[in-house]
Write a protein that holds these residues in place. Sequence first.
Motif, PDB file in Angstrom:
ATOM      1  N   ASP A 106       0.764  -1.155   0.054  1.00 55.75           N
ATOM      2  CA  ASP A 106       0.137  -0.108   0.050  1.00 55.75           C
ATOM      3  C   ASP A 106       0.664   1.088  -0.057  1.00 55.75           C
ATOM      4  N   GLY A 107       1.949   0.996  -0.188  1.00 53.82           N
ATOM      5  CA  GLY A 107       2.880   2.098  -0.018  1.00 53.82           C
ATOM      6  C   GLY A 107       3.134   3.133   1.206  1.00 53.82           C
ATOM      7  N   ARG A 108       3.131   2.501   2.380  1.00 49.83           N
ATOM      8  CA  ARG A 108       2.999   3.044   3.608  1.00 49.83           C
ATOM      9  C   ARG A 108       4.277   3.056   4.433  1.00 49.83           C
ATOM     10  N   ALA A 109       4.722   2.078   4.182  1.00 50.21           N
ATOM     11  CA  ALA A 109       5.993   1.341   4.874  1.00 50.21           C
ATOM     12  C   ALA A 109       7.194   2.071   4.075  1.00 50.21           C
ATOM     13  N   GLY A 110       8.160   2.253   4.848  1.00 50.87           N
ATOM     14  CA  GLY A 110       9.488   2.791   3.971  1.00 50.87           C
ATOM     15  C   GLY A 110      10.335   1.532   3.470  1.00 50.87           C
ATOM     16  N   PHE A 111      11.369   1.995   3.168  1.00 51.62           N
ATOM     17  CA  PHE A 111      12.284   0.727   2.197  1.00 51.62           C
ATOM     18  C   PHE A 111      12.690  -0.228   3.608  1.00 51.62           C
ATOM     19  N   ASP A 112      13.366   0.368   4.579  1.00 48.82           N
ATOM     20  CA  ASP A 112      13.957  -0.280   5.370  1.00 48.82           C
ATOM     21  C   ASP A 112      13.031  -1.263   5.974  1.00 48.82           C
ATOM     22  N   GLU A 113      11.789  -1.015   6.382  1.00 51.68           N
ATOM     23  CA  GLU A 113      10.640  -1.819   6.909  1.00 51.68           C
ATOM     24  C   GLU A 113      10.407  -2.932   5.788  1.00 51.68           C
ATOM     25  N   VAL A 114      10.212  -2.522   4.590  1.00 53.21           N
ATOM     26  CA  VAL A 114       9.852  -3.593   3.648  1.00 53.21           C
ATOM     27  C   VAL A 114      11.044  -4.616   3.482  1.00 53.21           C
ATOM     28  N   ARG A 115      12.192  -3.992   3.407  1.00 54.44           N
ATOM     29  CA  ARG A 115      13.452  -4.904   3.211  1.00 54.44           C
ATOM     30  C   ARG A 115      13.619  -6.009   4.446  1.00 54.44           C
ATOM     31  N   ASP A 116      13.368  -5.302   5.882  1.00 53.92           N
ATOM     32  CA  ASP A 116      13.554  -6.100   6.857  1.00 53.92           C
ATOM     33  C   ASP A 116      12.401  -7.237   6.726  1.00 53.92           C
ATOM     34  N   PHE A 117      11.184  -6.885   6.424  1.00 50.09           N
ATOM     35  CA  PHE A 117      10.176  -8.007   6.279  1.00 50.09           C
ATOM     36  C   PHE A 117      10.468  -9.086   5.551  1.00 50.09           C
ATOM     37  N   ALA A 118      11.014  -8.485   4.271  1.00 47.47           N
ATOM     38  CA  ALA A 118      11.252  -9.623   3.207  1.00 47.47           C
ATOM     39  C   ALA A 118      12.153 -10.358   3.698  1.00 47.47           C
ATOM     40  N   HIS A 119      13.372  -9.942   4.485  1.00 46.89           N
ATOM     41  CA  HIS A 119      14.476 -10.880   4.901  1.00 46.89           C
ATOM     42  C   HIS A 119      13.713 -11.767   5.990  1.00 46.89           C
ATOM     43  N   GLU A 120      12.813 -11.391   6.819  1.00 48.40           N
ATOM     44  CA  GLU A 120      12.000 -12.234   7.722  1.00 48.40           C
ATOM     45  C   GLU A 120      11.612 -13.580   6.889  1.00 48.40           C
ATOM     46  N   VAL A 121      10.763 -13.021   6.042  1.00 46.86           N
ATOM     47  CA  VAL A 121      10.215 -14.046   5.188  1.00 46.86           C
ATOM     48  C   VAL A 121      11.422 -14.955   4.604  1.00 46.86           C
ATOM     49  N   ALA A 122      12.220 -14.551   3.962  1.00 47.16           N
ATOM     50  CA  ALA A 122      13.312 -15.411   3.459  1.00 47.16           C
ATOM     51  C   ALA A 122      14.006 -16.109   4.438  1.00 47.16           C
ATOM     52  N   GLN A 123      14.231 -15.704   5.567  1.00 48.19           N
ATOM     53  CA  GLN A 123      14.885 -16.531   6.637  1.00 48.19           C
ATOM     54  C   GLN A 123      13.920 -17.482   7.170  1.00 48.19           C
ATOM     55  N   ALA A 124      12.763 -17.331   7.178  1.00 49.27           N
ATOM     56  CA  ALA A 124      11.568 -18.243   7.868  1.00 49.27           C
ATOM     57  C   ALA A 124      11.622 -19.431   6.573  1.00 49.27           C
ATOM     58  N   LEU A 125      11.618 -19.266   5.308  1.00 48.30           N
ATOM     59  CA  LEU A 125      11.537 -20.102   4.264  1.00 48.30           C
ATOM     60  C   LEU A 125      12.696 -20.953   4.240  1.00 48.30           C
ATOM     61  N   ALA A 126      13.840 -20.437   4.439  1.00 52.27           N
ATOM     62  CA  ALA A 126      15.249 -20.819   4.480  1.00 52.27           C
ATOM     63  C   ALA A 126      15.638 -21.862   5.363  1.00 52.27           C
ATOM     64  N   ASP A 127      14.833 -21.535   6.665  1.00 56.86           N
ATOM     65  CA  ASP A 127      14.876 -22.474   7.885  1.00 56.86           C
ATOM     66  C   ASP A 127      13.955 -23.425   7.674  1.00 56.86           C
ATOM     67  N   ALA A 128      12.981 -23.421   6.941  1.00 59.79           N
ATOM     68  CA  ALA A 128      12.210 -24.707   6.597  1.00 59.79           C
ATOM     69  C   ALA A 128      12.454 -25.616   5.354  1.00 59.79           C
ATOM     70  N   HIS A 129      13.483 -24.863   4.845  1.00 56.95           N
ATOM     71  CA  HIS A 129      14.134 -25.889   3.609  1.00 56.95           C
ATOM     72  C   HIS A 129      15.445 -25.549   3.364  1.00 56.95           C
ATOM     73  N   PRO A 130      16.492 -26.084   4.480  1.00 56.26           N
ATOM     74  CA  PRO A 130      17.742 -25.632   4.411  1.00 56.26           C
ATOM     75  C   PRO A 130      18.723 -26.444   3.498  1.00 56.26           C
ATOM     76  N   ARG A 131      17.879 -27.528   2.842  1.00 53.74           N
ATOM     77  CA  ARG A 131      18.975 -28.179   1.856  1.00 53.74           C
ATOM     78  C   ARG A 131      18.875 -27.182   0.606  1.00 53.74           C
ATOM     79  N   THR A 132      17.705 -26.511   0.172  1.00 49.59           N
ATOM     80  CA  THR A 132      17.695 -26.186  -1.121  1.00 49.59           C
ATOM     81  C   THR A 132      17.696 -24.454  -1.098  1.00 49.59           C
ATOM     82  N   LEU A 133      17.384 -24.008   0.178  1.00 50.54           N
ATOM     83  CA  LEU A 133      17.292 -22.498   0.092  1.00 50.54           C
ATOM     84  C   LEU A 133      18.216 -21.657   1.170  1.00 50.54           C
ATOM     85  N   THR A 134      18.729 -20.461   0.896  1.00 49.75           N
ATOM     86  CA  THR A 134      19.630 -19.895   1.809  1.00 49.75           C
ATOM     87  C   THR A 134      19.561 -18.335   1.767  1.00 49.75           C
TER      88      THR A 134
END
Length: 304
Positions: A182-210
């Motif tokens: 919706d364009g309300r969050a700043g870049f730092d907030e968006v990137r931090d959220f994306a990194h949290e998602v990435a880390q959660a997915l990598a933790d769930a699939h450690p053999r294929t994702l990082t």
Amino acid sequence: MASENARTVRAGGRAVTVRRPDKVLFPEDGWTKADLVDYHRAVAPFMLPQLRGRPLMLERCPDGVSGPRFMQKDTPDHYPGWIERVTVAKEGGTVTHTVCDNAATLVFLADQACVTLHRWQSRERDVDRPDRLVFDLDPPDAEFEPVREAALLLHDFFDELRLPSAAMTTGSRGLHVIVPLDGRAGFDEVRDFAHEVAQALADAHPRTLTTAIRKKDRDGRLYLDVQRNAYAQTSVTPWTVRAKRGAPVAAPLSWDQVADPAVTARRWTLENAVEHARTKPWADLPLRGRALGPARRRLHARRD
């Protein structure tokens, strides 16, 4: 009136002169500047909504894609006054980016041998707040299947967070997965959220994702790249042509198409992308982006 070595093209209510329309831009394929102009005119109804209001970085190939190329950020003084511009802050000063809001600008950029258009994740109305979150997925080797699998995992994960998502080929090696915001969050907030998602997915699939930034630490796993979610970072615009052999196009996909083994990063080209665009592969994507707050709370609840 255009000279013998020029062509006048009407687009967006304007007459645009295309110089040297027969100049070959893709020598191995024979595609010319005129072909790129015609493609831009035909794809404009689908491409312009992805471009409007966004600062652009332009990949120019004045001698064709096999020759030297350069990335243009600052808009040259000789560009017509009717082309939109936006001046933004950079380290030590400002830069005035081109903004493509109409078909005439698309044609003019093709005349300038701007083969690939790279867009910001934010728009000129508030360049500090993105309305797109982007995951950049490239294969760790020559195989495309890990990219497909990672994109589908991301789609399922975003569904859990109740965030709509869409995928597109990059026209190069991989896929982008995009979440409209919706364009309300700043870049730092968006990137931090994306990194949290990435880390959660990598933790769930450690053999294929990082999430390891250094290649030496990835051990053949696919890197969930969220680095494009930053001020002044760009990603390829949907429907833009890539400056590569075969004139591949960065093409939006439905999720059924992502799952199709026949679909790869270069499935669509300057020759067939317009037909694909007319199928409206992103028809189910909401026009209005979502807020990050509720999704972040669901992400944290899931983790806890």
